[in-house]
Design a protein around this motif. Structure first.
Motif, PDB file in Angstrom:
ATOM      1  N   ILE A  67      72.852  84.742  37.235  1.00  0.00           N
ATOM      2  CA  ILE A  67      72.205  86.016  36.929  1.00  0.00           C
ATOM      3  C   ILE A  67      73.214  87.040  36.419  1.00  0.00           C
ATOM      4  O   ILE A  67      73.043  87.621  35.356  1.00  0.00           O
ATOM      5  CB  ILE A  67      71.473  86.550  38.180  1.00  0.00           C
ATOM      6  CG1 ILE A  67      70.409  85.562  38.645  1.00  0.00           C
ATOM      7  CG2 ILE A  67      70.866  87.920  37.908  1.00  0.00           C
ATOM      8  CD1 ILE A  67      69.277  85.345  37.676  1.00  0.00           C
ATOM      9  N   CYS A  68      74.288  87.256  37.182  1.00  0.00           N
ATOM     10  CA  CYS A  68      75.234  88.279  36.754  1.00  0.00           C
ATOM     11  C   CYS A  68      76.362  87.687  35.922  1.00  0.00           C
ATOM     12  O   CYS A  68      77.151  88.419  35.322  1.00  0.00           O
ATOM     13  CB  CYS A  68      75.797  89.029  37.953  1.00  0.00           C
ATOM     14  SG  CYS A  68      76.679  87.978  39.110  1.00  0.00           S
ATOM     15  N   CYS A  69      76.435  86.346  35.856  1.00  0.00           N
ATOM     16  CA  CYS A  69      77.465  85.653  35.085  1.00  0.00           C
ATOM     17  C   CYS A  69      78.875  85.924  35.580  1.00  0.00           C
ATOM     18  O   CYS A  69      79.846  85.706  34.854  1.00  0.00           O
ATOM     19  CB  CYS A  69      77.377  85.995  33.598  1.00  0.00           C
ATOM     20  SG  CYS A  69      75.898  85.385  32.830  1.00  0.00           S
ATOM     21  N   ASP A  70      78.999  86.456  36.797  1.00  0.00           N
ATOM     22  CA  ASP A  70      80.334  86.670  37.345  1.00  0.00           C
ATOM     23  C   ASP A  70      80.800  85.386  38.025  1.00  0.00           C
ATOM     24  O   ASP A  70      79.995  84.648  38.592  1.00  0.00           O
ATOM     25  CB  ASP A  70      80.313  87.809  38.371  1.00  0.00           C
ATOM     26  CG  ASP A  70      80.368  89.160  37.689  1.00  0.00           C
ATOM     27  OD1 ASP A  70      80.863  89.209  36.545  1.00  0.00           O
ATOM     28  OD2 ASP A  70      79.897  90.147  38.288  1.00  0.00           O
ATOM     29  N   SER A  71      82.119  85.144  37.936  1.00  0.00           N
ATOM     30  CA  SER A  71      82.673  83.978  38.625  1.00  0.00           C
ATOM     31  C   SER A  71      83.369  84.437  39.890  1.00  0.00           C
ATOM     32  O   SER A  71      84.085  85.432  39.876  1.00  0.00           O
ATOM     33  CB  SER A  71      83.676  83.262  37.726  1.00  0.00           C
ATOM     34  OG  SER A  71      83.032  82.881  36.540  1.00  0.00           O
ATOM     35  N   CYS A  95      73.784  89.859  43.640  1.00  0.00           N
ATOM     36  CA  CYS A  95      72.612  89.952  42.783  1.00  0.00           C
ATOM     37  C   CYS A  95      71.364  90.118  43.625  1.00  0.00           C
ATOM     38  O   CYS A  95      70.493  90.922  43.307  1.00  0.00           O
ATOM     39  CB  CYS A  95      72.467  88.706  41.930  1.00  0.00           C
ATOM     40  SG  CYS A  95      73.543  88.729  40.507  1.00  0.00           S
ATOM     41  N   THR A 103      71.054  93.682  44.993  1.00  0.00           N
ATOM     42  CA  THR A 103      70.616  94.639  43.967  1.00  0.00           C
ATOM     43  C   THR A 103      69.137  94.416  43.643  1.00  0.00           C
ATOM     44  O   THR A 103      68.360  95.362  43.521  1.00  0.00           O
ATOM     45  CB  THR A 103      71.422  94.451  42.670  1.00  0.00           C
ATOM     46  OG1 THR A 103      72.734  94.068  43.018  1.00  0.00           O
ATOM     47  CG2 THR A 103      71.443  95.709  41.850  1.00  0.00           C
ATOM     48  N   TYR A 104      68.794  93.141  43.531  1.00  0.00           N
ATOM     49  CA  TYR A 104      67.415  92.790  43.178  1.00  0.00           C
ATOM     50  C   TYR A 104      66.425  93.302  44.222  1.00  0.00           C
ATOM     51  O   TYR A 104      65.416  93.929  43.900  1.00  0.00           O
ATOM     52  CB  TYR A 104      67.318  91.276  43.040  1.00  0.00           C
ATOM     53  CG  TYR A 104      65.922  90.743  42.814  1.00  0.00           C
ATOM     54  CD1 TYR A 104      65.250  91.012  41.629  1.00  0.00           C
ATOM     55  CD2 TYR A 104      65.291  89.967  43.770  1.00  0.00           C
ATOM     56  CE1 TYR A 104      63.973  90.523  41.411  1.00  0.00           C
ATOM     57  CE2 TYR A 104      64.025  89.472  43.570  1.00  0.00           C
ATOM     58  CZ  TYR A 104      63.362  89.749  42.385  1.00  0.00           C
ATOM     59  OH  TYR A 104      62.102  89.260  42.181  1.00  0.00           O
ATOM     60  N   MET A 133      63.642  85.199  41.977  1.00  0.00           N
ATOM     61  CA  MET A 133      63.836  85.804  40.668  1.00  0.00           C
ATOM     62  C   MET A 133      63.246  84.942  39.547  1.00  0.00           C
ATOM     63  O   MET A 133      62.934  85.439  38.480  1.00  0.00           O
ATOM     64  CB  MET A 133      65.319  86.006  40.400  1.00  0.00           C
ATOM     65  CG  MET A 133      65.946  87.059  41.275  1.00  0.00           C
ATOM     66  SD  MET A 133      67.563  87.483  40.671  1.00  0.00           S
ATOM     67  CE  MET A 133      68.447  87.666  42.199  1.00  0.00           C
TER      68      MET A 133
END
Lengths: 158, 501
Positions: B134-138, B157, B160-161, B175
C-alpha cells in the motif's frame, strides 16, 4: 508520499504495454510536484467517444493519498457531455473516486474506471440530468451531441 | 399550512419504527431492564413530569453495549460480529433481527463476516524485510496485519486507514475486499481499546437518529451530551396539555425534549416549531430588524445597542430615545416600558395578518437581542462579584444575589420573547388576548427595570441596592408566572390557533 513516487517510477514502463496503449499521456505537470497530473487518453471503442482524445486533470492530496483518500479527477471543463459528468466543471460522479475508494487502487485503475464509465454511464445517479434524459429517450441524439461537443472542443484546441 | 385539527404529536419520521417497538416484546423487556434507572427529575408545574436521564457518550457506549449483548443472545453471534451487523443496519435492531432470521448467511455476507474456509487465520506478526504493497515503503522489520483473504498491509498503513474510516457509519473493511475488520482487530492494531470504542461512539449519530424518540442530542454547540427518556405516555400527555417537556443535560443546558430547541415556555411545541419555521421563511424580508444598529432619530448617528435596556442615549447629540418606538424617552414615564408600541396596536384592531406577524416578530427579536446582551452581561457578573469581595469585603455568598438576578432576568426575557409568538396567533378581538398584552407589558416592565439595575457598575451602589434587586427579581418571577398562566389558558381554550394566521 512514497507510494506516489513508486507509482510514478513504474508508470512509464507500464504505459508501454499493450494493456495501456489507449493512454497517450499520463504524467505530473511538474516533475518536482507530484500533486498535479495530466492525462490524455483515447475514448473507448464502440462508444460515442471513439476516435476522440480526452483530457483529465488529476489532483492528489499527498498527505492523504492513498490511504485516507483517492485522487480528485476532472475532465477538461466543457468538453465531455455525459450523464455522470458536470458539463461546466468536468466533475465526474464515480463511486471509485468517492466512497468506494480503497488504497488498493492506483492512478491507472482510476483512469481505467473513468474510461469504462464513458462507455457505460451510471444512469441511476446522473450529474447532468438533461443529458441523462436524452441518453434514455433518444440514444442517437445523445451520440450526436457528444460528438458535436467533442468536435467543438477539438477545433478550439487547434 | 397546519391547523390545530391535526394537532397530534406523533413523530412523523420513525413512525413505523415506533409502531414496531411497541409490538416487540424484547424491547419492552429491555426497556424495563436495568438501563432504566432513571432520575426522578421533576418537570413542569402540575403533576406531570418527564422522567429522563442525561448521558455522556461514554455512558451511552455502556448502554449500547448492553443492548448489543441483548441482541447477541438472540442471534448467538460474537459481540464483534453483532456490532458490525448493527452498524450495517444503522442500529435498527428490529430490522436486523427480522432479516437475520429470514436469511442469516445473506446478512453475514453483507456484513463481510463470511471468512473463507481453510485459510490462515488473521494475524498481526512481525515480518522482516517487508515491502508494504500500500505505502510501498520497505521495512527491515515491521508488524503486518493479514486477513483470512490473504490481503495484508503494514501496521502504519492500517492505522492511517482505520483513522480515516472513523467517520463512516459502516464498520471498516479489508482494504482490498469486503471482509470486515472487527473491534478486536482494531484493538490489536492500535494496542489499546480506546480506538475501537471511538469508532463505535462516532457511529452513535446514526444510533440516535434511529432512536430519536427516546434519545436526543443536547442541542448546545459542542456539548455532546445525550438525554434518554422512554417516558412516552407522559411526553404525549404533556404535549396535549400544551406543556413543554423541558430537560437539562449534565452540563446544565436546558432544552425542549420534543423540539430539541431552546426552552420556549410559554409557547407549546406546535406553535414554537411553526414560529421558528415562519421566522426562518420570513426573516429575509424582515432582516432589517435583526440589524443591531439604528440611526439616532434626532441626529442620525448610527447607534449600537450594547445594553439590555430600551432607554437609549445618543453619545453624539445626547438626546434620549426609546429603542422600540424611536420616540423621545421623556414621554416614557411609566417605568421604562414603551406604551406607544401598544397604543399603535390599539388603534389598528383589524391589523393585517402580516402586520401582526411583523410586530410580534419585531418584539421577539428585540427581546432575543436583549437577552443575548444580557447573556454577555452575565459573563461579567463573576468579575463584579469579585470586585465586591475585594473592594468592600463582601462575602462570595452575599454577592450571589447578582447571579440569581441575572438567571431570573434571562428566564423572564425568554418567557416574554416566546409569549409574543403566542400573541401573534391569538384572536385579537378576544378579551384574554388583551389580558395577555397587559401581562406582557407588565413583565416587560419588570424585566427592563431589573436589567437596568444589573448594569450598575459602581460596586458601592450595587451593594446598596441589594434589596431593590431582590424586589425587582421577585417582581419578574411573579409576572412570569402570571404570563405563563395566561398563555396556558389561551392555548387550552383554543383562542391561540395556528389557523389564525
Amino acid at each position: 508520499m512514497s507510494r506516489i513516487v513508486k507509482e510514478y517510477m513504474g508508470l512509464q514502463k507500464r504505459l508501454q504495454t499493450p494493456e495501456f496503449s489507449w493512454i497517450s499521456f499520463l504524467a505530473p505537470v511538474d516533475d518536482d510536484d507530484l500533486s498535479e497530473w495530466v492525462c490524455r487518453f483515447q475514448g473507448p471503442s464502440e462508444s460515442p467517444f471513439e476516435g476522440f482524445e480526452l483530457g483529465l486533470n488529476i489532483t492528489i492530496d499527498l498527505e492523504k493519498y492513498p490511504i485516507s483518500g483517492g485522487p480528485r479527477v476532472l475532465f477538461e471543463p466543457r468538453t465531455v457531455a455525459h450523464p455522470n459528468v458536470k458539463w461546466d466543471t468536468g466533475e465526474i460522479c464515480l463511486d471509485l473516486l468517492k466512497d468506494a475508494w480503497t488504497p488498493i487502487y492506483t492512478l491507472l485503475d482510476v483512469v481505467g474506471a473513468i474510461r469504462d464509465l464513458l462507455a457505460d454511464p451510471g444512469l441511476d445517479s446522473p450529474l447532468d440530468l438533461d443529458i441523462a434524459q436524452i441518453y434514455d429517450a433518444d440514444y442517437e441524439a445523445y451520440v450526436q451531441i457528444v460528438r458535436y461537443r467533442l468536435e467543438e472542443a477539438r477545433l478550439a484546441r487547434v | 399550512m397546519t391547523s390545530l385539527d391535526d394537532y397530534n404529536f406523533e413523530l412523523s419520521e420513525d413512525d413505523e419504527y415506533y409502531q414496531f417497538v411497541e409490538d416487540s416484546d424484547y424491547e419492552s423487556d429491555y426497556s424495563s431492564g436495568k438501563v432504566l434507572k432513571v432520575d426522578e427529575s421533576f418537570q413542569g408545574s402540575d403533576d406531570l413530569r418527564l422522567r429522563y436521564k442525561s448521558l455522556s457518550t461514554n455512558e451511552l457506549y455502556d448502554d449500547v453495549m448492553e443492548r448489543v449483548e441483548f441482541v447477541r443472545t438472540i442471534t448467538q453471534l460474537s459481540t464483534d460480529s453483532m456490532i458490525i451487523l448493527l452498524r450495517l443496519y444503522g442500529w435498527n435492531e428490529e430490522k436486523l433481527l427480522e432479516d437475520y432470521t429470514e436469511n442469516p448467511s445473506e446478512i453475514l455476507e453483507k456484513g463481510g463476516l463470511i471468512v473463507p474456509e481453510h485459510c490462515k487465520k488473521r494475524d498481526l506478526t512481525d515480518k522482516p524485510h517487508y515491502t508494504c504493497l500500500i505505502c510501498c515503503d520497505s521495512y527491515s522489520k515491521v508488524p503486518v496485519f493479514r486477513m483470512e483473504c490473504g490481503h495484508e498491509a503494514c501496521i502504519n498503513c492500517y492505522r492511517t486507514y482505520l483513522t480515516s474510516t472513523l467517520k463512516k457509519p459502516k464498520a471498516p473493511t479489508c482494504m482490498s475486499c469486503h471482509l470486515s475488520i472487527t473491534s478486536s482487530d482494531i484493538d490489536r492494531i492500535f494496542g489499546n481499546k480506546e480506538f475501537s470504542k471511538k469508532h463505535i461512539c462516532l457511529s452513535f449519530e446514526t444510533f440516535i437518529n434511529k432512536h430519536s424518540k427516546n434519545y436526543k442530542w443536547c442541542p448546545y454547540t459542542g456539548c455532546g451530551n445525550i438525554i434518554y427518556s422512554n417516558n412516552e405516555s407522559t411526553l404525549n400527555e404533556m404535549l396535549k396539555r400544551h406543556k413543554i417537556p423541558e430537560v437539562e443535560c449534565s452540563n446544565k443546558h436546558a432544552f425542549c425534549f420534543y423540539c430539541s430547541t431552546e426552552v420556549h415556555t410559554p409557547s407549546d411545541c406546535k406553535i414554537a416549531q411553526y414560529w421558528i419555521q415562519k421566522v426562518r421563511d420570513e426573516s429575509t424580508n424582515l432582516n432589517w430588524i435583526l440589524n443591531n444598529t439604528k440611526p439616532c432619530p434626532f441626529c442620525g448617528t448610527s447607534i449600537e445597542k450594547n445594553g439590555g435596556c430600551n432607554h437609549m442615549t445618543c453619545q453624539s447629540c445626547h438626546s434620549e430615545f426609546c429603542w422600540i418606538c424611536d420616540g423621545k424617552w421623556a414621554i416614557h414615564t411609566d417605568n421604562y416600558v414603551c406604551k406607544f408600541q401598544n397604543e399603535k396596536k390599539d388603534n389598528t384592531i383589524n391589523k393585517s395578518i402580516t402586520k401582526r406577524f411583523t410586530d410580534g416578530y419585531k418584539m421577539f427579536i428585540v427581546h432575543e437581542n436583549s437577552s443575548d446582551l444580557d447573556l454577555k452581561l452575565a459573563g461579567t457578573i463573576e468579575s463584579k462579584i469579585f470586585t465586591l469581595q475585594k473592594e468592600l469585603g463582601i462575602s462570595w455568598i452575599e454577592g450571589q444575589f447578582l447571579s440569581e438576578s441575572i438567571k431570573i432576568l434571562l428566564h423572564g426575557r425568554s418567557v416574554l420573547k416566546w409569549s409574543y409568538a403566542i400573541g401573534v396567533f391569538c384572536d385579537p378581538s378576544h378579551n384574554l388576548t388583551h389580558i395577555l398584552e397587559q401581562n406582557q407589558t407588565m413583565l416587560s416592565n419588570a424585566v427592563e427595570s431589573l436589567s437596568l439595575k444589573i448594569q450598575i457598575k459602581d460596586p458601592k451602589v450595587l451593594i446598596k441596592s441589594k434589596a431593590e434587586f431582590h424586589d425587582a427579581s421577585s417582581l419578574v418571577n411573579g409576572r412570569v408566572v402570571a404570563l405563563e398562566k395566561c398563555c396556558q389558558e389561551l392555548l387550552i381554550k383554543g383562542i391561540c390557533k395556528l389557523e389564525a394566521i
